[in-house]
Design an enzyme around this catalytic site. Structure first.
Site, PDB file in Angstrom:
ATOM      1  N   HIS A 194       0.810  -1.222   0.000  1.00  0.00           N
ATOM      2  CA  HIS A 194       0.000   0.000   0.000  1.00  0.00           C
ATOM      3  C   HIS A 194       0.848   1.279   0.000  1.00  0.00           C
ATOM      4  O   HIS A 194       0.302   2.376   0.089  1.00  0.00           O
ATOM      5  CB  HIS A 194      -0.931  -0.010   1.219  1.00  0.00           C
ATOM      6  CG  HIS A 194      -1.697  -1.286   1.328  1.00  0.00           C
ATOM      7  ND1 HIS A 194      -2.624  -1.674   0.395  1.00  0.00           N
ATOM      8  CD2 HIS A 194      -1.630  -2.300   2.233  1.00  0.00           C
ATOM      9  CE1 HIS A 194      -3.114  -2.864   0.729  1.00  0.00           C
ATOM     10  NE2 HIS A 194      -2.524  -3.262   1.838  1.00  0.00           N
ATOM     11  N   ILE A 209      -1.683   0.026  -3.961  1.00  0.00           N
ATOM     12  CA  ILE A 209      -3.145   0.041  -3.943  1.00  0.00           C
ATOM     13  C   ILE A 209      -3.663   0.367  -2.539  1.00  0.00           C
ATOM     14  O   ILE A 209      -2.920   0.288  -1.558  1.00  0.00           O
ATOM     15  CB  ILE A 209      -3.733  -1.307  -4.442  1.00  0.00           C
ATOM     16  CG1 ILE A 209      -3.338  -2.466  -3.513  1.00  0.00           C
ATOM     17  CG2 ILE A 209      -3.298  -1.569  -5.866  1.00  0.00           C
ATOM     18  CD1 ILE A 209      -3.990  -3.795  -3.882  1.00  0.00           C
TER      19      ILE A 209
HETATM   20  C1  LIG Z   1      -2.463  -7.946   2.199  1.00  0.00           C
HETATM   21  C2  LIG Z   1      -3.402  -7.258   1.269  1.00  0.00           C
HETATM   22  C3  LIG Z   1      -4.339  -6.473   1.718  1.00  0.00           C
HETATM   23  C4  LIG Z   1      -5.250  -5.748   0.817  1.00  0.00           C
HETATM   24  O1  LIG Z   1      -5.981  -4.946   1.290  1.00  0.00           O
HETATM   25  S1  LIG Z   1      -5.262  -6.040  -0.873  1.00  0.00           S
HETATM   26  C5  LIG Z   1      -6.523  -4.906  -1.478  1.00  0.00           C
HETATM   27  C6  LIG Z   1      -7.893  -5.454  -1.370  1.00  0.00           C
HETATM   28  N1  LIG Z   1      -8.096  -6.586  -2.220  1.00  0.00           N
HETATM   29  C7  LIG Z   1      -8.156  -6.460  -3.563  1.00  0.00           C
HETATM   30  O2  LIG Z   1      -7.987  -5.393  -4.129  1.00  0.00           O
HETATM   31  C8  LIG Z   1      -8.495  -7.710  -4.337  1.00  0.00           C
HETATM   32  C9  LIG Z   1      -9.383  -7.372  -5.494  1.00  0.00           C
HETATM   33  N2  LIG Z   1      -9.797  -8.605  -6.179  1.00  0.00           N
HETATM   34  C10 LIG Z   1      -9.176  -9.069  -7.271  1.00  0.00           C
HETATM   35  O3  LIG Z   1      -8.245  -8.456  -7.777  1.00  0.00           O
HETATM   36  C11 LIG Z   1      -9.702 -10.348  -7.846  1.00  0.00           C
HETATM   37  O4  LIG Z   1     -10.947 -10.661  -7.265  1.00  0.00           O
HETATM   38  C12 LIG Z   1      -8.759 -11.566  -7.583  1.00  0.00           C
HETATM   39  C13 LIG Z   1      -7.380 -11.303  -8.214  1.00  0.00           C
HETATM   40  C14 LIG Z   1      -8.617 -11.826  -6.088  1.00  0.00           C
HETATM   41  C15 LIG Z   1      -9.371 -12.797  -8.267  1.00  0.00           C
HETATM   42  O5  LIG Z   1      -9.733 -12.440  -9.546  1.00  0.00           O
HETATM   43  P1  LIG Z   1      -9.626 -13.480 -10.729  1.00  0.00           P
HETATM   44  O6  LIG Z   1      -8.252 -14.052 -10.811  1.00  0.00           O
HETATM   45  O7  LIG Z   1     -10.136 -12.819 -11.972  1.00  0.00           O
HETATM   46  O8  LIG Z   1     -10.564 -14.619 -10.217  1.00  0.00           O
HETATM   47  P2  LIG Z   1     -11.869 -15.214 -10.895  1.00  0.00           P
HETATM   48  O9  LIG Z   1     -11.487 -15.907 -12.181  1.00  0.00           O
HETATM   49  O10 LIG Z   1     -12.922 -14.171 -10.953  1.00  0.00           O
HETATM   50  O11 LIG Z   1     -12.327 -16.287  -9.797  1.00  0.00           O
HETATM   51  C16 LIG Z   1     -11.526 -17.428  -9.532  1.00  0.00           C
HETATM   52  C17 LIG Z   1     -12.123 -18.124  -8.309  1.00  0.00           C
HETATM   53  O12 LIG Z   1     -11.773 -17.342  -7.167  1.00  0.00           O
HETATM   54  C18 LIG Z   1     -12.944 -16.880  -6.506  1.00  0.00           C
HETATM   55  N3  LIG Z   1     -12.667 -15.477  -6.151  1.00  0.00           N
HETATM   56  C19 LIG Z   1     -12.510 -14.441  -6.998  1.00  0.00           C
HETATM   57  N4  LIG Z   1     -12.262 -13.327  -6.325  1.00  0.00           N
HETATM   58  C20 LIG Z   1     -12.270 -13.663  -5.018  1.00  0.00           C
HETATM   59  C21 LIG Z   1     -12.103 -12.894  -3.844  1.00  0.00           C
HETATM   60  N5  LIG Z   1     -11.893 -11.558  -3.880  1.00  0.00           N
HETATM   61  N6  LIG Z   1     -12.177 -13.548  -2.665  1.00  0.00           N
HETATM   62  C22 LIG Z   1     -12.426 -14.881  -2.603  1.00  0.00           C
HETATM   63  N7  LIG Z   1     -12.610 -15.646  -3.718  1.00  0.00           N
HETATM   64  C23 LIG Z   1     -12.518 -15.026  -4.907  1.00  0.00           C
HETATM   65  C24 LIG Z   1     -14.067 -16.972  -7.521  1.00  0.00           C
HETATM   66  O13 LIG Z   1     -15.322 -17.164  -6.905  1.00  0.00           O
HETATM   67  C25 LIG Z   1     -13.649 -18.163  -8.357  1.00  0.00           C
HETATM   68  O14 LIG Z   1     -13.997 -19.346  -7.688  1.00  0.00           O
HETATM   69  P3  LIG Z   1     -15.247 -20.220  -8.211  1.00  0.00           P
HETATM   70  O15 LIG Z   1     -15.053 -20.457  -9.683  1.00  0.00           O
HETATM   71  O16 LIG Z   1     -15.205 -21.474  -7.429  1.00  0.00           O
HETATM   72  O17 LIG Z   1     -16.498 -19.419  -7.966  1.00  0.00           O
END
Ligand SMILES: C/C=C/C(=O)SCCNC(=O)CCNC(=O)[C@H](O)C(C)(C)COP(=O)(O)OP(=O)(O)OC[C@H]1O[C@@H](n2cnc3c(N)ncnc32)[C@H](O)[C@@H]1OP(=O)(O)O
Length: 284
Positions: A194, A209
């Site tokens: 961050h 981010i």
């Molecule tokens: C230490 C860090 C602290 C922070 O604060 S980091 C900042 C906050 N977080 C973020 O900004 C994360 C934002 N989210 C993303 O960028 C995306 O989201 C992900 C990269 C995490 C995943 O995206 P993608 O690779 O495109 O996944 P898919 O093809 O849409 O889904 C693959 C499987 O993963 C599950 N999934 C997707 N996103 C999440 C999530 N955010 N949390 C938990 N599970 C997730 C889905 O459901 C699916 O699984 P199923 O096919 O079985 O349904």
């Protein structure tokens, strides 16, 4: 050691955490409280000495007070730059006092193999030390890219809490500041994702981010004011998935649909990109 699916059920050591009025004020300011009009708005969250105003705590401060400690250390090794916060839920058992000490216990409750990544789910329960009263419970997941394929259970699939196809009942837009993450990290999460571009480059981000939990706190303020008349005692539960990263300086639009007595679904967006999906709020 890669991800170890047998770590489900592992518990962290119970951890204590105390906080005071200044911690609560810092938290409120770090999620934008008072930024619309610092002279008149949200003074109960941003000041402790305004005549006729009693200090209170934003319900989402639960996420910085009660994060379970230790349990994540048991799931194996991975590159921390590939980890993002995936989902977050909080359930408030009572209003958070302005100062106090809590004891939190955490447990790994799920490790899922999503092929392209691993999802680790942790639950924690916090109680007030002086009275033994349950304070709040949290459930959070992290998504670790590149750590799937270990042959584990895929876990829950598909979208949840999908809003109805009609205009929202409430819509609120808050601006974040370019230095938002530098303020938010002072609550305790000093992850360089961050603040350090060299670190965020490894995860493939254009720049450091915003903490997902900072977006969560802005969103919680929108829910509190739109659904609970600004009264933290009425705020019961909030859950959602971090669907896309937010950059410091982005504007966050929270849309809310009332779906039942004391229940609303919500999303948070930056322009036409959803950044929190599957949002559910329960309130009295
Ligand atoms: C230490 C860090 C602290 C922070 O604060 S980091 C900042 C906050 N977080 C973020 O900004 C994360 C934002 N989210 C993303 O960028 C995306 O989201 C992900 C990269 C995490 C995943 O995206 P993608 O690779 O495109 O996944 P898919 O093809 O849409 O889904 C693959 C499987 O993963 C599950 N999934 C997707 N996103 C999440 C999530 N955010 N949390 C938990 N599970 C997730 C889905 O459901 C699916 O699984 P199923 O096919 O079985 O349904």
């Amino acid at each position: 050691m890669p991800i170890n699916p047998d770590a489900v059920g592992s518990k962290g050591e119970p951890g204590r955490r105390s906080w005071n009025s200044k911690d609560a004020l810092l938290y409120a300011v770090s999620v934008g409280a008072g930024s619309l009009d610092p002279v008149t708005q949200e003074l109960e969250f941003t000041t402790e000495n305004t005549k006729g105003v009693q200090q209170r705590v934003l319900p989402t401060m639960a996420v910085v007070l009660g994060a379970g400690r230790g349990a994540m250390g048991k799931v194996g090794t991975f590159n921390p730059a590939m980890l993002v916060h995936g989902e977050q839920a909080i359930t408030l058992h009572r209003e958070i006092p302005v100062e106090g000490e809590l004891e939190a216990e955490s447990e790994i409750v799920g490790i899922y193999d999503k092929g392209k990544g691993a999802v680790i789910v942790t639950e924690s329960h916090s109680k007030l030390v002086d009275t033994d009263e349950p304070l709040f419970s949290t459930r959070s997941s992290v998504f670790i890219s590149g750590e799937g394929g270990f042959g584990g259970d895929r876990g829950p699939s598909g979208p949840t809490n999908v809003p109805p196809e009609r205009a929202p009942d409430h819509e609120v837009t808050y601006s974040t500041r370019p230095d938002q993450a530098l303020t938010y990290r002072l609550n305790g999460d000093r992850n360089p994702l961050h603040s350090d571009k060299q670190f965020s480059d490894i995860g493939g981000f254009p720049k450091p981010i915003l903490h997902g939990l900072c977006t969560y706190g802005f969103t919680g303020r929108a829910l509190l004011h739109s659904l609970c008349d600004g009264d933290p005692a009425r705020f019961r539960h909030m859950e959602g998935r971090f669907a896309s990263p937010v950059l410091p300086g982005d504007d966050l639009t929270v849309r809310m649909w009332r779906t039942g007595d004391g229940e609303a679904l919500f999303t948070t967006s930056v322009g036409d990109k959803t950044v929190i999906s599957g949002g559910l709020c329960r309130f009295d």
